[in-house]
Design a protein around this motif. Structure first.
Motif, PDB file in Angstrom:
ATOM      1  N   GLU A 291     -17.808  11.658  -0.528  1.00 40.39           N
ATOM      2  CA  GLU A 291     -17.201  10.419  -0.040  1.00 40.39           C
ATOM      3  C   GLU A 291     -18.193   9.599   0.764  1.00 40.39           C
ATOM      4  O   GLU A 291     -18.201   8.359   0.686  1.00 40.39           O
ATOM      5  CB  GLU A 291     -15.979  10.748   0.828  1.00 40.39           C
ATOM      6  CG  GLU A 291     -14.789  11.292   0.054  1.00 40.39           C
ATOM      7  CD  GLU A 291     -13.645  11.685   0.969  1.00 40.39           C
ATOM      8  OE1 GLU A 291     -12.491  11.308   0.675  1.00 40.39           O
ATOM      9  OE2 GLU A 291     -13.906  12.376   1.990  1.00 40.39           O
ATOM     10  N   ARG A 298      -8.654   5.987   1.059  1.00 44.02           N
ATOM     11  CA  ARG A 298      -7.618   6.881   1.560  1.00 44.02           C
ATOM     12  C   ARG A 298      -6.609   6.101   2.407  1.00 44.02           C
ATOM     13  O   ARG A 298      -6.890   4.985   2.847  1.00 44.02           O
ATOM     14  CB  ARG A 298      -8.216   8.039   2.361  1.00 44.02           C
ATOM     15  CG  ARG A 298      -9.013   7.579   3.566  1.00 44.02           C
ATOM     16  CD  ARG A 298      -9.441   8.760   4.427  1.00 44.02           C
ATOM     17  NE  ARG A 298     -10.312   9.690   3.729  1.00 44.02           N
ATOM     18  CZ  ARG A 298     -10.833  10.780   4.282  1.00 44.02           C
ATOM     19  NH1 ARG A 298     -10.553  11.062   5.566  1.00 44.02           N
ATOM     20  NH2 ARG A 298     -11.625  11.580   3.606  1.00 44.02           N
ATOM     21  N   ARG A 309      -4.706   1.318   4.900  1.00 48.81           N
ATOM     22  CA  ARG A 309      -5.707   1.700   3.893  1.00 48.81           C
ATOM     23  C   ARG A 309      -7.096   1.670   4.510  1.00 48.81           C
ATOM     24  O   ARG A 309      -7.514   0.677   5.108  1.00 48.81           O
ATOM     25  CB  ARG A 309      -5.632   0.754   2.708  1.00 48.81           C
ATOM     26  CG  ARG A 309      -6.785   0.893   1.718  1.00 48.81           C
ATOM     27  CD  ARG A 309      -6.430   0.401   0.350  1.00 48.81           C
ATOM     28  NE  ARG A 309      -5.612   1.386  -0.357  1.00 48.81           N
ATOM     29  CZ  ARG A 309      -5.156   1.214  -1.610  1.00 48.81           C
ATOM     30  NH1 ARG A 309      -5.409   0.088  -2.257  1.00 48.81           N
ATOM     31  NH2 ARG A 309      -4.438   2.139  -2.194  1.00 48.81           N
ATOM     32  N   ARG A 311     -10.829   1.984   3.192  1.00 47.93           N
ATOM     33  CA  ARG A 311     -11.550   1.962   1.914  1.00 47.93           C
ATOM     34  C   ARG A 311     -12.977   1.483   2.139  1.00 47.93           C
ATOM     35  O   ARG A 311     -13.224   0.561   2.929  1.00 47.93           O
ATOM     36  CB  ARG A 311     -10.819   1.042   0.934  1.00 47.93           C
ATOM     37  CG  ARG A 311     -11.489   0.934  -0.436  1.00 47.93           C
ATOM     38  CD  ARG A 311     -10.569   0.283  -1.437  1.00 47.93           C
ATOM     39  NE  ARG A 311     -10.077  -1.008  -0.974  1.00 47.93           N
ATOM     40  CZ  ARG A 311      -9.168  -1.729  -1.615  1.00 47.93           C
ATOM     41  NH1 ARG A 311      -8.626  -1.252  -2.746  1.00 47.93           N
ATOM     42  NH2 ARG A 311      -8.776  -2.878  -1.157  1.00 47.93           N
TER      43      ARG A 311
END
Length: 379
Positions: A291, A298, A309, A311
């Motif tokens: 990641e 996520r 969110r 991101r």
């Protein structure tokens, strides 16, 4: 025999006298706005609040109303007059008052006793403030909720209205000090030297009065222990350490005004909770090496259940902090102007990278990937 028709002059007299008779018959408890079972403290508080708003200096047109209010207080604040009024009515109370040496007190003098002669400030002593400290989860502060505190205090005895006596008939002026509460005692300092010393009267303990029969409920203590619940409503986003003041809910006493109750509220955080600084919130998220290198998408669940969110498509360095606007603490309405009209603070997310364990094969593969120089464009 024919009935006599009222003349116009008689009608005028009736129109003038009937309202006066109605006004004179108005219940004194209604004048003060209290119940017939109101305590001496309630009567005093009601007079104070109403007298401020109808004082003749500010409202000359309400002078009669002010006079009526003061006379009602003078009657109901005196246990003896109140008892006579309750039994026999206002006329009997007035006749009894007229027999006293000074008659009714000047309403303005009474007002000055409450608020002072110059600035309209209270001169009655106020009892101490009682402070409670309460903590609640940060999630509850974010959402806003109420809770109750069991409050122990003393209240003026409702049976004797704080006099300590079974009835007003059992209260007598101290015969030793003549109601002054002090006595002048001759005291010998040394041979040939005698002086007069003012001392508290030992017979009435300085009260100036004695009680022949004590109140059966408070046993002469004038106050009783009481338990009550205080509800505290914490608004969403209340600042850390906010104080809620509940006026006149402290200990009651016949000699002082009740003090206030102050509830200080702080937030309590546990493992995994967000951290708060002002209106902003802070948290930490961990990323895998994949990641961190290839990006992530996520969802983060907030205190009220809505999802935020998180991101990112770029490489994320360990310690990188992402700012998510308007996902911090709610800003109370009275503080929004100072915050430029914003309704929420921000959420700051710091990312940590968890590195995997490598076996020999993984190390070889990773070595091939990292053989060529990598240009770092982000710190």
């Amino acid at each position: 025999m024919l009935a006599r028709v009222p003349t116009p002059a008689l009608l005028v007299v009736l129109l003038v006298c009937v309202p006066l008779l109605v006004a004179a018959a108005r219940d004194l408890y209604d004048v003060l706005g209290v119940s017939r079972h109101a305590s001496e403290r309630d009567i005093k508080s009601a007079y104070r609040k109403k007298a401020r708003h109808i004082h003749p200096d500010k409202h000359p047109d309400r002078a009669d109303e002010f006079m009526e209010l003061t006379e009602a207080y003078q009657t109901l604040s005196d246990p003896e007059l109140r008892s006579i009024y309750d039994r026999y009515g206002v006329d009997a109370a007035k006749k009894h008052q007229a027999k006293k040496d000074s008659g009714h007190q000047d309403p303005l003098d009474l007002f000055r006793q409450f608020f002072g002669g110059g600035g309209g400030q209270e001169t009655t002593a106020k009892g101490p403030t009682k402070i409670y400290q309460a903590s609640m989860p940060l999630a509850d502060v974010y959402i806003g909720r109420s809770f109750t505190i069991e409050h122990e205090r003393t209240v003026v005895c409702p049976a004797c209205f704080g006099s300590g006596a079974h009835s007003s008939e059992h209260i007598h002026t101290c015969s030793h000090c003549q109601g002054r509460g002090v006595q002048i005692m001759r005291q010998q300092i040394m041979p040939g030297f005698v002086t007069n010393v003012q001392m508290q009267c030992p017979h009435c303990q300085g009260a100036g009065r004695t009680i022949a029969k004590l109140c059966g409920r408070c046993r002469g203590q004038r106050v009783l222990n009481d338990k009550t619940e205080i509800e505290v409503e914490v608004e969403a986003g209340a600042r850390e350490g906010v104080e809620y003041v509940i006026e006149e809910m402290g200990d009651q006493s016949p000699d002082t005004d009740p003090g206030d109750v102050v509830v200080q509220v702080t937030s309590d955080t546990g493992p995994g909770d967000l951290r708060r600084l002002g209106h902003n919130l802070y948290t930490t998220e961990t990323l895998s090496l994949r990641e961190a290198l290839l990006g992530f998408d996520r969802l983060f669940q907030h205190y009220d259940g809505h999802e935020v969110r998180l991101r990112r498509a770029d490489v994320t360095q360990p310690g990188f902090v992402m700012r998510v606007e308007d996902e911090g603490m709610p800003i109370p309405v009275d503080e929004r102007e100072m915050a430029g009209g914003r309704t929420h603070g921000d959420l700051f997310v710091e990312f940590l990278v968890v590195l995997p364990k490598l076996d020999a094969q993984n190390r070889a593969q990773l070595g091939d990937v990292l053989a060529s120089p990598v240009t770092h464009t982000e710190l």
